[in-house]
Design a protein around this motif. Structure first.
Motif, PDB file in Angstrom:
ATOM      1  N   ASP A   1     -44.312  -0.628 -14.530  1.00 17.83           N
ATOM      2  CA  ASP A   1     -43.058  -1.392 -14.482  1.00 17.83           C
ATOM      3  C   ASP A   1     -41.929  -0.567 -13.870  1.00 17.83           C
ATOM      4  N   ARG A   2     -41.959   0.736 -14.054  1.00 13.86           N
ATOM      5  CA  ARG A   2     -40.883   1.589 -13.527  1.00 13.86           C
ATOM      6  C   ARG A   2     -41.139   2.053 -12.096  1.00 13.86           C
ATOM      7  N   HIS A   3     -42.391   2.389 -11.802  1.00 17.83           N
ATOM      8  CA  HIS A   3     -42.673   3.039 -10.517  1.00 17.83           C
ATOM      9  C   HIS A   3     -43.731   2.340  -9.673  1.00 17.83           C
ATOM     10  N   GLY A   4     -44.248   1.201 -10.145  1.00 18.40           N
ATOM     11  CA  GLY A   4     -45.247   0.494  -9.373  1.00 18.40           C
ATOM     12  C   GLY A   4     -46.602   1.176  -9.426  1.00 18.40           C
ATOM     13  N   GLU A   5     -47.534   0.673  -8.639  1.00 17.84           N
ATOM     14  CA  GLU A   5     -48.898   1.210  -8.643  1.00 17.84           C
ATOM     15  C   GLU A   5     -48.942   2.645  -8.145  1.00 17.84           C
ATOM     16  N   GLU A   6     -48.026   2.979  -7.238  1.00 16.33           N
ATOM     17  CA  GLU A   6     -47.990   4.349  -6.722  1.00 16.33           C
ATOM     18  C   GLU A   6     -47.669   5.338  -7.842  1.00 16.33           C
ATOM     19  N   GLY A   7     -46.817   4.921  -8.777  1.00 18.76           N
ATOM     20  CA  GLY A   7     -46.483   5.789  -9.898  1.00 18.76           C
ATOM     21  C   GLY A   7     -47.681   6.091 -10.770  1.00 18.76           C
TER      22      GLY A   7
END
Length: 341
Positions: A75-81
């Motif tokens: 939720d904060r950084h997307g799939e890349e996170g």
């Protein structure tokens, strides 16, 4: 000539893949995943070249959104996170380590939590085979405003007191916040439990934050433990089903045809055209329980036959006729039938 390579990371929208809102709870996410996984399973869409990719996307979305920690990172950084893990913490803390210096001033205390509630939920084998929705009435204690105030978030803090010129004294003292008072009032809640096909005895079905409340923190979880009720016809072992059928001596000798009424009322055809001895077992592939992870796969149904012998006695003529018909000599063998047990 210098060649510059650009790497783009295409982040998938896991909420759209599962068709749920960003506020969906764990049960809604699980329900959406199982519904879509059945529809888009590659075994059911063999002519669709994109079926495998869609099925993998569903699995990836469910893996992330059903896990509270992974979901926060996504939720904060997307799939890349997720690929980099969550490294957006306090840089001073990660550099200096936790030596109690308090760099960054973001020392979070663990939130107190109420107790979990575990309850047994008895379900029938028919429900575990076909699936069902069960409504449970829950009287949950809910915090309501009350008169007065209360001390909460109590903690020990260091206080510095000046004793004189150049003289200081440090001491610990308890500090509490003055908060509005509350009282717990039981409120009726209707919880819907989805009995999914293939669920197993002892499996846990959780409701997040529906457990015991905590006056200064978060409520615990309410967990239902699946208890499979005893069935009069079938015994379940894993994904396989077992049953016994009693046949007459005539059926055992000349063969027979019959149908077994299954858990969802479909008929299972059974036929024998040869001699059936007591204890003989027949295997019907694909007639067992659906697999919980993949409902397209089912176990087997094992049928063990018992032979009911006629009562009464035979005349001498009947005995002789039976011996001639069977063509067997008299035989008695004594052996250890429990050897190895």
């Amino acid at each position: 000539m210098a060649i510059i390579l650009y790497c783009f990371f295409f982040s998938r929208d896991f909420y759209s893949i599962l068709g749920v809102s960003k506020s969906a709870n764990t049960n809604q996410i699980k329900r959406a995943y199982r519904k879509l996984a059945k529809e888009h399973h590659p075994d059911k869409n063999k002519d669709d070249p994109d079926a495998e990719r869609r099925f993998q996307d569903l699995g990836a979305a469910y893996e992330v959104l059903s896990d509270a920690d992974k979901r926060k990172i996504y939720d904060r950084h997307g799939e890349e996170g997720l690929s980099k893990s969550d490294t957006h913490g306090d840089p001073f803390s990660s550099f200096f380590g936790d030596f109690g210096f308090g760099f960054g001033g973001n020392q979070e205390q663990e939130t107190p939590r109420g107790g979990d509630v575990l309850m047994d939920l008895e379900v029938t084998l028919e429900e575990l085979y076909s699936g069902n929705f069960v409504e449970v009435i829950r009287y949950k204690p809910v915090a309501k405003p009350a008169k007065g105030t209360r001390k909460c978030n109590c903690r020990n803090e260091m206080v510095t007191t000046q004793l004189g010129p150049g003289r200081f004294q440090m001491s610990q003292q308890q500090v509490c916040d003055e908060c509005p008072n509350v009282r717990f009032v039981p409120e009726e809640r209707i919880l819907e439990i989805e009995i999914e096909p293939g669920m197993r005895d002892g499996q846990i079905y959780p409701f997040v934050a529906e457990g015991e409340p905590h006056i200064d923190g978060e409520p615990g979880d309410l967990k239902f433990k699946i208890k499979q009720a005893k069935h009069k016809k079938f015994e379940r072992r894993g994904d396989d089903l077992y049953t016994n059928v009693t046949i007459s001596l005539v059926d055992a000798m000349v063969g027979f045809e019959m149908e077994i009424n299954h858990l969802d009322n479909h008929r299972v055809h059974v036929s024998r055209d040869k001699i059936t001895w007591p204890g003989a077992r027949l295997r019907k592939s694909g007639e067992g329980m659906p697999n919980y992870e993949n409902n397209n796969v089912k176990g087997a149904l094992y049928i063990t036959f018992d032979v009911e012998f006629p009562k009464g006695s035979l005349t001498e003529e009947q005995r002789q006729a039976l011996k001639e018909l069977l063509g067997q000599e008299s035989k008695q063998t004594v052996y250890n039938g429990l050897q190895g047990f």
